[in-house]
Design an enzyme around this catalytic site. Structure first.
Site, PDB file in Angstrom:
ATOM      1  N   ASN A 283      -7.202   1.223   9.782  1.00  0.00           N
ATOM      2  CA  ASN A 283      -5.906   1.499  10.396  1.00  0.00           C
ATOM      3  C   ASN A 283      -6.098   1.347  11.892  1.00  0.00           C
ATOM      4  OD1 ASN A 283      -5.208   2.240   7.815  1.00  0.00           O
ATOM      5  ND2 ASN A 283      -4.674   4.358   8.328  1.00  0.00           N
TER       6      ASN A 283
ATOM      7  N   GLU B 123      -3.261  -0.400   8.018  1.00  0.00           N
ATOM      8  CA  GLU B 123      -2.119   0.007   8.847  1.00  0.00           C
ATOM      9  C   GLU B 123      -2.229  -0.641  10.227  1.00  0.00           C
ATOM     10  OE1 GLU B 123      -1.147   4.196   9.347  1.00  0.00           O
ATOM     11  OE2 GLU B 123      -1.717   4.594   7.263  1.00  0.00           O
TER      12      GLU B 123
ATOM     13  N   TYR C 248      -4.272   1.197  15.568  1.00  0.00           N
ATOM     14  CA  TYR C 248      -3.133   1.340  16.480  1.00  0.00           C
ATOM     15  C   TYR C 248      -3.584   1.103  17.926  1.00  0.00           C
ATOM     16  CZ  TYR C 248      -0.485   3.061  12.526  1.00  0.00           C
ATOM     17  OH  TYR C 248       0.140   3.148  11.311  1.00  0.00           O
TER      18      TYR C 248
ATOM     19  N   GLU D  85      -7.476   8.055   6.875  1.00  0.00           N
ATOM     20  CA  GLU D  85      -7.766   8.603   8.215  1.00  0.00           C
ATOM     21  C   GLU D  85      -8.330  10.019   8.170  1.00  0.00           C
ATOM     22  OE1 GLU D  85      -4.443   8.125  10.855  1.00  0.00           O
ATOM     23  OE2 GLU D  85      -4.576   5.951  10.828  1.00  0.00           O
TER      24      GLU D  85
ATOM     25  N   HIS E 247      -3.261  10.825   1.071  1.00  0.00           N
ATOM     26  CA  HIS E 247      -2.700  10.620   2.413  1.00  0.00           C
ATOM     27  C   HIS E 247      -2.196  11.978   2.896  1.00  0.00           C
ATOM     28  CE1 HIS E 247      -1.094   7.241   5.148  1.00  0.00           C
ATOM     29  NE2 HIS E 247      -0.856   8.372   5.790  1.00  0.00           N
TER      30      HIS E 247
ATOM     31  N   ARG F  37       0.854  -1.196   0.000  1.00  0.00           N
ATOM     32  CA  ARG F  37       0.000   0.000   0.000  1.00  0.00           C
ATOM     33  C   ARG F  37       0.887   1.242   0.000  1.00  0.00           C
ATOM     34  NH1 ARG F  37      -2.697   3.002   4.844  1.00  0.00           N
ATOM     35  NH2 ARG F  37      -3.852   4.547   3.662  1.00  0.00           N
TER      36      ARG F  37
HETATM   37  C1  BG6 Z   1      -1.345   6.898  10.902  1.00  0.00           C
HETATM   38  C2  BG6 Z   1      -0.965   7.517   9.584  1.00  0.00           C
HETATM   39  O1  BG6 Z   1      -2.131   7.816  11.563  1.00  0.00           O
HETATM   40  O2  BG6 Z   1      -0.348   6.630  11.813  1.00  0.00           O
HETATM   41  C3  BG6 Z   1       0.486   7.321   9.193  1.00  0.00           C
HETATM   42  O3  BG6 Z   1      -1.815   7.102   8.553  1.00  0.00           O
HETATM   43  C4  BG6 Z   1       1.347   7.545  10.409  1.00  0.00           C
HETATM   44  O4  BG6 Z   1       0.797   8.158   8.119  1.00  0.00           O
HETATM   45  C5  BG6 Z   1       0.993   6.479  11.428  1.00  0.00           C
HETATM   46  O5  BG6 Z   1       2.714   7.587  10.171  1.00  0.00           O
HETATM   47  C6  BG6 Z   1       1.852   6.537  12.669  1.00  0.00           C
HETATM   48  O6  BG6 Z   1       1.767   7.793  13.238  1.00  0.00           O
HETATM   49  P1  BG6 Z   1       3.034   8.527  13.803  1.00  0.00           P
HETATM   50  O7  BG6 Z   1       2.530   9.795  14.364  1.00  0.00           O
HETATM   51  O8  BG6 Z   1       3.615   7.647  14.820  1.00  0.00           O
HETATM   52  O9  BG6 Z   1       3.937   8.699  12.614  1.00  0.00           O
END
Ligand code: BG6
Length: 490
Positions: free
Chosen positions: A299, A390, A301, A170, A124, A80
């Protein structure tokens, strides 16, 4: 766990990795490229870590063949990446820059040569600066047509070479950080403008999908949403209600529009009370309802934990520290700060740290089970195939004397998340792929080059471009084996 034997990953599962143009390419003025809002914003003193920017980044623009070869050697099945709008249309609209198109065509051909499925993100976060200057970018409805024009150029050129397309990356993050928290371009703190721009982006998303149906009938398209499930602090019904509010405000507000073409009623009413609803013109809702994505990009995290607002339900002593930990660490804070909320109303929820979860070096909660919860919630509410577009760990990596990276912590992180994906698949969730963030180390928008995510180390730091040598990390070899065994060696 309510089953003891896990299903296998689907045979054609897209084991992938991800990146974004501004974070890897460099070549910021090369071959006719125009400036984007990030090229400009990153030069404002104090905005990014040590003034880091993407002028050179990790020089992927010149080294893409080397990078793709590393992907091929790893056995990657999907990659991607995003296209920089300002390479294709340096002024945002009008004249097309063929050299920009040629770069992406070369990259796509290189990927296909090794049977790596390209997953192309249209946006992006880097709208051309020319459009920001001309009409304030996403604040103007002109951006809907200009984005559509840009998307159509790419649809026509790559319709036979790219099957999977992502519209916006996002949207929740770049609108909040850009229009509310002055942390990203266009560097604004105005809640009303945020909701106006957000609505315009929703329309741009829908219009581009309409064009896609016309021009790429056999392709698949969807947005990539930054999703995190919201948990109640505990079973106190006030906190449970706050979590419902949080889920609606932080997630359904965007996803309901993508999938059902409508805004959730509870949040709409709240915004009405605050006087910040977006302007709806005739035909808007029809446009939003006329399209539906083929898949959802997710995405993931971390999620968030909330409690009832502090004003009506003051914090107990033992909750004070959780509150402080949260304020100190989370860069994606979404709850209205009193001075910025422009609101006489009490907030619908208050974010707090989750006492059950560890954090990364940057204070992001680590919550693999949240991945399964996310997939389960999204499957039952939206019922679309999902691609994890992601997921990854930002960490300090140290090069050893032997020039190796022993990133066992990244392997542990990715493994735990993948196991939860496998459990979700076993539950019955339709997951078609997983793109780890990221393939090589890259520029973290606000955190410079020392926050590393890649399977491949890049020899550069915040001050110095150094050799830009590519060095596969321990996690590179680990992921290679996971792909080879289709996840059986997890
Ligand atoms: C996501 C984005 O929010 O998180 C990425 O799509 C980004 O582009 C990734 O790099 C991690 O965030 P950060 O702030 O740790 O670089």
């Amino acid at each position: 766990m309510f089953h003891t034997k896990l299903d296998d990953f689907p045979e054609n599962f897209l084991w992938g990795a991800a990146s974004a143009a501004y974070q890897i390419e460099g070549g910021w003025k090369e071959d006719g490229k125009g400036s984007s809002i990030w090229d400009t914003f990153s030069k404002i003193p104090g905005k990014t870590y040590k003034g880091t920017n993407g002028n050179v980044a990790v020089d992927h623009y010149h080294r893409y063949k080397e990078d793709v070869k590393l992907m091929a050697d790893m056995g990657l099945r999907a990659y991607r990446f995003s296209v920089a709008w300002s390479r294709i249309l340096p002024n945002g609209s009008g004249e097309i820059n063929d050299k920009g198109l040629q770069f992406y065509e070369n990259l796509i051909d290189e990927l296909r040569k090794y049977n790596i499925e390209p997953v192309l993100t249209l946006y992006h976060w880097d709208i051309p600066q020319a459009l920001q200057d001309a009409y304030q970018g996403w604040e103007s409805r002109q951006a809907i047509d200009d984005f559509n024009e840009y998307a159509r150029v790419l649809f026509k050129r790559f319709k036979n070479k790219v099957k999977y397309w992502v519209t916006f990356n996002e949207q929740n993050v770049f609108t909040a950080l850009g229009y509310r928290w002055e942390a990203h371009p266009p560097n604004i703190a105005n809640v009303k403008k945020m909701f106006e721009a957000n609505h315009i982006i929703n329309l741009a998303n829908a219009k581009a999908i309409q064009s896609f149906r016309e021009l790429v009938p056999n392709g698949r398209i969807g947005p990539s949403f930054g999703y995190g499930p919201i948990y109640p602090f505990d079973s106190n019904p006030n906190h449970v209600l706050a979590a419902l509010n949080g889920e609606e405000f932080q997630n359904h507000w965007w996803m309901d529009v993508y999938i059902h073409g409508k805004y959730p009623k509870v949040i709409w009413k709240q915004l009405e009370r605050l006087g910040v609803t977006p302007t709806i013109e005739s035909g808007d809702m029809e446009l939003l309802q006329s399209v539906k994505p083929d898949f959802l990009g997710v995405n993931y995290y971390h999620g968030g934990t909330v409690r009832a607002n502090k004003i009506e339900f003051p914090l107990k002593d033992e909750e004070q520290q959780l509150d402080k930990d949260f304020e100190a660490t989370d860069p994606y804070l979404m709850e209205p700060k009193e001075e910025q909320a422009q609101s006489p109303e009490v907030p619908m929820f208050t974010n707090v740290s989750n006492p059950y979860l560890e954090k990364t070096d940057w204070g992001w909660e680590i919550d693999p089970i949240g991945m399964r919860i996310a997939l389960r919630r999204l499957q039952s509410r939206y019922d679309l195939p999902m691609m994890i577009t992601e997921n990854g760990l930002g960490a300090f990596d140290e090069l050893t004397e032997n020039r190796e990276i022993e990133d066992q912590y990244r392997i542990d992180y990715l493994r735990e998340h993948l196991v939860e994906i496998q459990k979700a698949i076993t539950d019955g969730v339709d997951v078609i792929g997983y793109c780890a963030w990221s393939f090589t180390d890259l520029l973290s928008w606000l955190n410079g080059y020392r926050k590393r995510y890649g399977f491949v180390y890049i020899d550069r730091d915040d001050e110095n471009e150094k050799s830009l040598e590519r060095i596969p990390k321990k996690s590179y070899y680990w992921y290679k084996n996971i792909i080879k065994t289709n996840g059986k060696s997890l």
